[in-house]
Enzyme design. Structure first.
Site, PDB file in Angstrom:
ATOM      1  N   ASP A 170       0.818  -1.219   0.000  1.00  0.00           N
ATOM      2  CA  ASP A 170       0.000   0.000   0.000  1.00  0.00           C
ATOM      3  C   ASP A 170       0.853   1.272   0.000  1.00  0.00           C
ATOM      4  OD1 ASP A 170      -2.294   1.481   0.009  1.00  0.00           O
ATOM      5  OD2 ASP A 170      -2.673   1.267   2.159  1.00  0.00           O
TER       6      ASP A 170
ATOM      7  N   ASN B 261       1.395   3.284  -2.886  1.00  0.00           N
ATOM      8  CA  ASN B 261       1.999   3.644  -4.180  1.00  0.00           C
ATOM      9  C   ASN B 261       1.463   4.978  -4.702  1.00  0.00           C
ATOM     10  OD1 ASN B 261       3.175   1.155  -4.056  1.00  0.00           O
ATOM     11  ND2 ASN B 261       1.740   0.175  -5.458  1.00  0.00           N
ATOM     12  N   GLY B 262       0.138   5.169  -4.560  1.00  0.00           N
ATOM     13  CA  GLY B 262      -0.504   6.388  -5.066  1.00  0.00           C
ATOM     14  C   GLY B 262       0.035   7.615  -4.360  1.00  0.00           C
TER      15      GLY B 262
ATOM     16  N   GLU C 138     -11.811  -5.725  -4.699  1.00  0.00           N
ATOM     17  CA  GLU C 138     -12.444  -4.398  -4.642  1.00  0.00           C
ATOM     18  C   GLU C 138     -11.732  -3.376  -5.541  1.00  0.00           C
ATOM     19  OE1 GLU C 138     -11.733  -6.216  -1.719  1.00  0.00           O
ATOM     20  OE2 GLU C 138     -13.817  -6.885  -1.722  1.00  0.00           O
ATOM     21  N   ASN C 139     -10.507  -3.699  -5.972  1.00  0.00           N
ATOM     22  CA  ASN C 139      -9.732  -2.719  -6.753  1.00  0.00           C
ATOM     23  C   ASN C 139     -10.310  -2.441  -8.142  1.00  0.00           C
ATOM     24  OD1 ASN C 139      -6.491  -3.616  -5.325  1.00  0.00           O
ATOM     25  ND2 ASN C 139      -7.847  -1.942  -4.769  1.00  0.00           N
TER      26      ASN C 139
ATOM     27  N   ARG D 196     -11.542   1.103  -9.077  1.00  0.00           N
ATOM     28  CA  ARG D 196     -10.643   2.216  -9.442  1.00  0.00           C
ATOM     29  C   ARG D 196     -10.856   2.607 -10.904  1.00  0.00           C
ATOM     30  NH1 ARG D 196      -5.195   1.924  -5.959  1.00  0.00           N
ATOM     31  NH2 ARG D 196      -6.201   1.313  -4.030  1.00  0.00           N
TER      32      ARG D 196
ATOM     33  N   GLU E 259       1.171 -12.258  13.130  1.00  0.00           N
ATOM     34  CA  GLU E 259       1.621 -11.046  13.822  1.00  0.00           C
ATOM     35  C   GLU E 259       1.568  -9.888  12.829  1.00  0.00           C
ATOM     36  OE1 GLU E 259       2.573 -10.847  17.072  1.00  0.00           O
ATOM     37  OE2 GLU E 259       2.010 -12.963  17.243  1.00  0.00           O
TER      38      GLU E 259
HETATM   39  C1  FPP Z   1      -2.064  -0.073  -3.229  1.00  0.00           C
HETATM   40  O1  FPP Z   1      -1.568   1.264  -3.147  1.00  0.00           O
HETATM   41  C2  FPP Z   1      -1.489  -0.734  -4.397  1.00  0.00           C
HETATM   42  C3  FPP Z   1      -2.194  -1.381  -5.369  1.00  0.00           C
HETATM   43  C4  FPP Z   1      -3.665  -1.497  -5.318  1.00  0.00           C
HETATM   44  C5  FPP Z   1      -1.520  -1.980  -6.555  1.00  0.00           C
HETATM   45  C6  FPP Z   1      -0.241  -2.721  -6.267  1.00  0.00           C
HETATM   46  C7  FPP Z   1       0.363  -3.133  -7.545  1.00  0.00           C
HETATM   47  C8  FPP Z   1       1.676  -3.171  -7.832  1.00  0.00           C
HETATM   48  C9  FPP Z   1       2.730  -2.893  -6.830  1.00  0.00           C
HETATM   49  C10 FPP Z   1       2.162  -3.493  -9.231  1.00  0.00           C
HETATM   50  C11 FPP Z   1       1.871  -4.847  -9.779  1.00  0.00           C
HETATM   51  C12 FPP Z   1       2.390  -5.963  -8.952  1.00  0.00           C
HETATM   52  C13 FPP Z   1       3.311  -6.891  -9.298  1.00  0.00           C
HETATM   53  C14 FPP Z   1       3.555  -8.001  -8.349  1.00  0.00           C
HETATM   54  C15 FPP Z   1       4.107  -6.854 -10.543  1.00  0.00           C
HETATM   55  P1  FPP Z   1      -2.562   2.491  -3.432  1.00  0.00           P
HETATM   56  O2  FPP Z   1      -2.640   2.727  -4.878  1.00  0.00           O
HETATM   57  O3  FPP Z   1      -3.892   2.207  -2.794  1.00  0.00           O
HETATM   58  O4  FPP Z   1      -1.821   3.644  -2.710  1.00  0.00           O
HETATM   59  P2  FPP Z   1      -2.515   4.909  -1.993  1.00  0.00           P
HETATM   60  O5  FPP Z   1      -3.278   4.346  -0.823  1.00  0.00           O
HETATM   61  O6  FPP Z   1      -1.342   5.732  -1.580  1.00  0.00           O
HETATM   62  O7  FPP Z   1      -3.388   5.589  -3.003  1.00  0.00           O
END
Ligand code: FPP
Length: 245
Positions: free
Chosen positions: A32, A34-35, A79-80, A83, A212
């Site tokens: 979590d 990334n955004g 749930e994604n 988006r 844990e």
């Molecule tokens: C959650 O962060 C992240 C995701 C829903 C996507 C994760 C996907 C990857 C890392 C890439 C693909 C994976 C592989 C294994 C190649 P968020 O977007 O909800 O972050 P935020 O809460 O800051 O908006």
């Protein structure tokens, strides 16, 4: 270059330090933040997912080097799909890219891969790549990376119970365990949630009954092997009683 060798920071001293600790068998990570990581840099969310994907490789390589047996990551939840379509297709593109690289390098890396989730809703070309990588994985033993895609803990349980019904089996803990996507994989010892959120978000809800939890404010693209060693140190100091005393 081998797929996982792309990861940075596989510092030998850090691997040695980690090996002096009791390494858990199974670590699960909710990737979590990334955004927010991208937003802080004035970049689109897709930039954050790409950075998350790179960091996943770095963390996976480090986990392999320290002797972890199982790493499970939450890449895309049931749930994604809510988006925006371009964000969803961007994540699927990253997965496709990862799979192409993995298929090219698995015979060399011997890193086994398994996909957890309801794959029926994913594009056929991605599922085909996933199945190919799982087939190659059957030839090897050792470190297993599980990637959850269109995964939901509730959905996992519902699908397991439906399989029991169709096979005429009793609904028991043992039978549910052996029909979940994680069948044959031990429950996670640690679940790490980065990004300062304190919830499980439908990840491995059955399997984490005695896991844990470790929460960190670090955003996933910045979660480093150094922090991972700190998390393992913290885990070494936890007292796990599994309901006993
Ligand atoms: C959650 O962060 C992240 C995701 C829903 C996507 C994760 C996907 C990857 C890392 C890439 C693909 C994976 C592989 C294994 C190649 P968020 O977007 O909800 O972050 P935020 O809460 O800051 O908006």
């Amino acid at each position: 270059m081998a797929l996982f060798s792309k990861g940075k920071n596989n510092n030998d001293d850090l691997v040695t330090a980690a090996k002096s600790l009791k390494i858990p068998k199974h670590i699960a990570i909710i990737m979590d933040g990334n955004g927010r990581w991208a937003k802080k840099r004035g970049m689109p969310r897709s930039f954050g997912h790409a950075a998350g994907s790179e960091n996943f490789r770095r963390i996976a390589m480090f986990c392999k080097n320290i002797g972890l047996e199982y790493l499970t990551v939450y890449a895309f939840s049931t749930e994604n799909w809510k988006r925006p379509a371009d964000e969803v297709s961007g994540i699927l593109d990253l997965l496709r890219k990862y799979l192409d690289e993995a298929l090219d390098t698995m015979e060399k890396d011997h890193i086994r891969t398994r996909f957890l989730g309801d794959l029926s809703r994913l594009p056929a070309d991605i599922v085909e790549r996933m199945r190919k990588s799982e087939d190659i994985s059957k030839k090897y033993e050792g470190f297993l990376v599980c990637i959850c895609v269109n995964y939901g803990g509730r959905d996992d349980i519902v699908r397991a119970v439906k399989k029991l019904q169709s096979e005429g089996l009793a609904v028991s803990e043992e039978n549910i365990n052996s029909h979940l996507d994680t069948s044959g994989i031990p429950d996670p010892d640690i679940c790490i949630r980065p990004s300062g959120e304190y919830r499980i978000s439908n990840f491995l809800i059955w399997q984490s009954a005695y896991t844990e939890f470790y929460f960190t404010k670090t955003l996933f693209p910045d979660l480093s092997p150094i922090e991972l060693v700190d998390i393992i140190k913290d885990f070494n100091n936890r007292s796990r009683r599994f309901g006993g005393i």
